[in-house]
Design a protein around this motif. Structure first.
Motif, PDB file in Angstrom:
ATOM      1  N   GLU A 189       4.117 -12.932  -6.445  1.00 46.71           N
ATOM      2  CA  GLU A 189       5.549 -12.692  -6.482  1.00 46.71           C
ATOM      3  C   GLU A 189       5.752 -11.195  -6.293  1.00 46.71           C
ATOM      4  OE1 GLU A 189       9.483 -14.150  -8.718  1.00 46.71           O
ATOM      5  OE2 GLU A 189       7.609 -15.240  -8.749  1.00 46.71           O
ATOM      6  N   LEU A 190       6.611 -10.833  -5.346  1.00 50.82           N
ATOM      7  CA  LEU A 190       6.810  -9.431  -4.973  1.00 50.82           C
ATOM      8  C   LEU A 190       8.213  -8.975  -5.320  1.00 50.82           C
ATOM      9  CD1 LEU A 190       5.226  -9.707  -1.417  1.00 50.82           C
ATOM     10  CD2 LEU A 190       4.124  -8.825  -3.488  1.00 50.82           C
ATOM     11  N   ARG A 191       8.339  -7.661  -5.520  1.00 46.62           N
ATOM     12  CA  ARG A 191       9.649  -7.059  -5.786  1.00 46.62           C
ATOM     13  C   ARG A 191       9.729  -5.727  -5.053  1.00 46.62           C
ATOM     14  NH1 ARG A 191       9.316  -2.589  -8.694  1.00 46.62           N
ATOM     15  NH2 ARG A 191       7.511  -2.260 -10.019  1.00 46.62           N
ATOM     16  N   LEU A 192      10.963  -5.269  -4.839  1.00 46.76           N
ATOM     17  CA  LEU A 192      11.173  -3.944  -4.258  1.00 46.76           C
ATOM     18  C   LEU A 192      10.937  -2.873  -5.315  1.00 46.76           C
ATOM     19  CD1 LEU A 192      14.465  -4.172  -2.145  1.00 46.76           C
ATOM     20  CD2 LEU A 192      12.168  -3.738  -1.322  1.00 46.76           C
ATOM     21  N   THR A 193      10.338  -1.773  -4.913  1.00 43.09           N
ATOM     22  CA  THR A 193      10.209  -0.611  -5.789  1.00 43.09           C
ATOM     23  C   THR A 193      11.397   0.316  -5.523  1.00 43.09           C
ATOM     24  OG1 THR A 193       8.964   0.644  -4.163  1.00 43.09           O
ATOM     25  CG2 THR A 193       7.684  -0.752  -5.691  1.00 43.09           C
ATOM     26  N   ASP A 194      11.521   1.378  -6.278  1.00 51.55           N
ATOM     27  CA  ASP A 194      12.576   2.361  -6.015  1.00 51.55           C
ATOM     28  C   ASP A 194      12.413   2.952  -4.612  1.00 51.55           C
ATOM     29  OD1 ASP A 194      13.665   1.924  -8.516  1.00 51.55           O
ATOM     30  OD2 ASP A 194      12.717   3.686  -9.435  1.00 51.55           O
ATOM     31  N   ALA A 195      11.162   3.213  -4.230  1.00 53.92           N
ATOM     32  CA  ALA A 195      10.898   3.731  -2.881  1.00 53.92           C
ATOM     33  C   ALA A 195      11.285   2.693  -1.831  1.00 53.92           C
ATOM     34  CB  ALA A 195       9.431   4.121  -2.732  1.00 53.92           C
ATOM     35  N   GLY A 196      11.085   1.423  -2.121  1.00 53.49           N
ATOM     36  CA  GLY A 196      11.474   0.348  -1.208  1.00 53.49           C
ATOM     37  C   GLY A 196      12.977   0.276  -1.023  1.00 53.49           C
ATOM     38  N   PHE A 230       0.827  -1.203   0.000  1.00 51.06           N
ATOM     39  CA  PHE A 230       0.000   0.000   0.000  1.00 51.06           C
ATOM     40  C   PHE A 230       0.868   1.263   0.000  1.00 51.06           C
ATOM     41  CE2 PHE A 230      -2.265   3.338   2.362  1.00 51.06           C
ATOM     42  CZ  PHE A 230      -3.369   3.491   1.537  1.00 51.06           C
ATOM     43  N   GLU A 231       1.985   1.221   0.718  1.00 52.76           N
ATOM     44  CA  GLU A 231       2.882   2.371   0.798  1.00 52.76           C
ATOM     45  C   GLU A 231       3.786   2.501  -0.428  1.00 52.76           C
ATOM     46  OE1 GLU A 231       4.914   1.720   4.469  1.00 52.76           O
ATOM     47  OE2 GLU A 231       3.231   2.442   5.669  1.00 52.76           O
ATOM     48  N   GLY A 232       3.727   1.534  -1.333  1.00 51.68           N
ATOM     49  CA  GLY A 232       4.524   1.608  -2.557  1.00 51.68           C
ATOM     50  C   GLY A 232       5.965   1.174  -2.388  1.00 51.68           C
ATOM     51  N   LEU A 233       6.285   0.470  -1.293  1.00 51.67           N
ATOM     52  CA  LEU A 233       7.656   0.017  -1.071  1.00 51.67           C
ATOM     53  C   LEU A 233       7.941  -1.314  -1.760  1.00 51.67           C
ATOM     54  CD1 LEU A 233       8.027   0.966   2.700  1.00 51.67           C
ATOM     55  CD2 LEU A 233       8.648   2.309   0.678  1.00 51.67           C
ATOM     56  N   ILE A 234       6.893  -2.093  -1.968  1.00 57.31           N
ATOM     57  CA  ILE A 234       6.996  -3.329  -2.734  1.00 57.31           C
ATOM     58  C   ILE A 234       5.823  -3.373  -3.703  1.00 57.31           C
ATOM     59  CG2 ILE A 234       8.225  -4.579  -0.914  1.00 57.31           C
ATOM     60  CD1 ILE A 234       5.631  -5.969  -0.179  1.00 57.31           C
ATOM     61  N   ALA A 235       5.974  -4.159  -4.744  1.00 53.03           N
ATOM     62  CA  ALA A 235       4.910  -4.273  -5.743  1.00 53.03           C
ATOM     63  C   ALA A 235       4.866  -5.702  -6.254  1.00 53.03           C
ATOM     64  CB  ALA A 235       5.174  -3.312  -6.906  1.00 53.03           C
ATOM     65  N   PRO A 236       3.686  -6.161  -6.615  1.00 53.94           N
ATOM     66  CA  PRO A 236       3.594  -7.508  -7.176  1.00 53.94           C
ATOM     67  C   PRO A 236       4.145  -7.548  -8.600  1.00 53.94           C
ATOM     68  CG  PRO A 236       1.415  -6.505  -7.042  1.00 53.94           C
ATOM     69  CD  PRO A 236       2.373  -5.535  -6.426  1.00 53.94           C
ATOM     70  N   VAL A 237       4.846  -8.623  -8.904  1.00 54.01           N
ATOM     71  CA  VAL A 237       5.309  -8.875 -10.261  1.00 54.01           C
ATOM     72  C   VAL A 237       4.221  -9.653 -10.980  1.00 54.01           C
ATOM     73  CG1 VAL A 237       7.046 -10.079 -11.656  1.00 54.01           C
ATOM     74  CG2 VAL A 237       7.723  -8.883  -9.568  1.00 54.01           C
TER      75      VAL A 237
END
Length: 179
Positions: A76-83, A59-66
């Motif tokens: 499957e999750l990945r780190l975002t730039d913010a993460g 929700f905070e945009g630190l991770i996102a689903p692939v």
């Protein structure tokens, strides 16, 4: 974070989750399981360290689903730039003086993911850790100088603690020299 720029328990768990994704995308259940198991192995079971959910990190945009959505389909999750930025902030945070379960977990996580920082930042974190141990040494040595408190086995325990903190300082010196 606390006022001294050290992590609160929730942030330590967030660092564990973000760090778990630092090597690439992973299924939701793997990340959640790793965070829970690593924390329990460092400090034992603790209600204080249950932390925020992975859904909140999404929700905070630190991770996102692939692929997938979330918990329901083991996305499957990945780190975002913010993460990545948040993880680096957590890795650069201070460690509070004193020995407690949270500090053990924060130090273990910092050391586990220290390689993600630039070399200069790694050296700075090891230097900060050594300074923490120097403060611990000073506090323990002061305690040792109070003869009126040395009944029973306290003196032997303080001497053991001083020996351990000296070894930690020497260990920091060796790590810094290898960086």
């Amino acid at each position: 974070m606390y006022r001294d720029n050290s992590l609160i328990p929730k942030e330590a768990i967030r660092m564990a989750a973000l760090g778990a994704l630092s090597s690439g995308p992973r299924p939701y259940a793997d990340v959640a399981g790793e965070v829970r198991q690593f924390g329990a192995r460092i400090v034992g079971p603790s209600l204080d360290l249950l932390g925020s959910s992975i859904e909140l990190l999404k929700f905070e945009g630190l991770i996102a689903p692939v692929a997938g959505e979330g918990f329901e389909d083991n996305a499957e999750l990945r780190l975002t730039d913010a993460g990545w930025a948040a993880l680096k902030d957590y890795l650069s945070a201070s460690v509070r003086p004193g020995v407690n379960d949270l500090n053990k977990l924060v130090i273990a996580l910092k050391l586990r993911f220290l390689h993600l920082l630039d070399k200069d930042e790694q050296v700075e974190q090891i230097d900060n850790l050594r300074a923490l141990y120097e403060g611990e040494h000073t506090r323990l040595f002061d305690l040792l100088t109070h003869e009126e408190w040395q009944q029973g086995h306290l003196r032997a325990w303080i001497e053991m603690e001083i020996s351990q903190v000296k070894e930690r300082m020497a260990w920091c010196d060796r790590i810094a020299a290898d960086l």
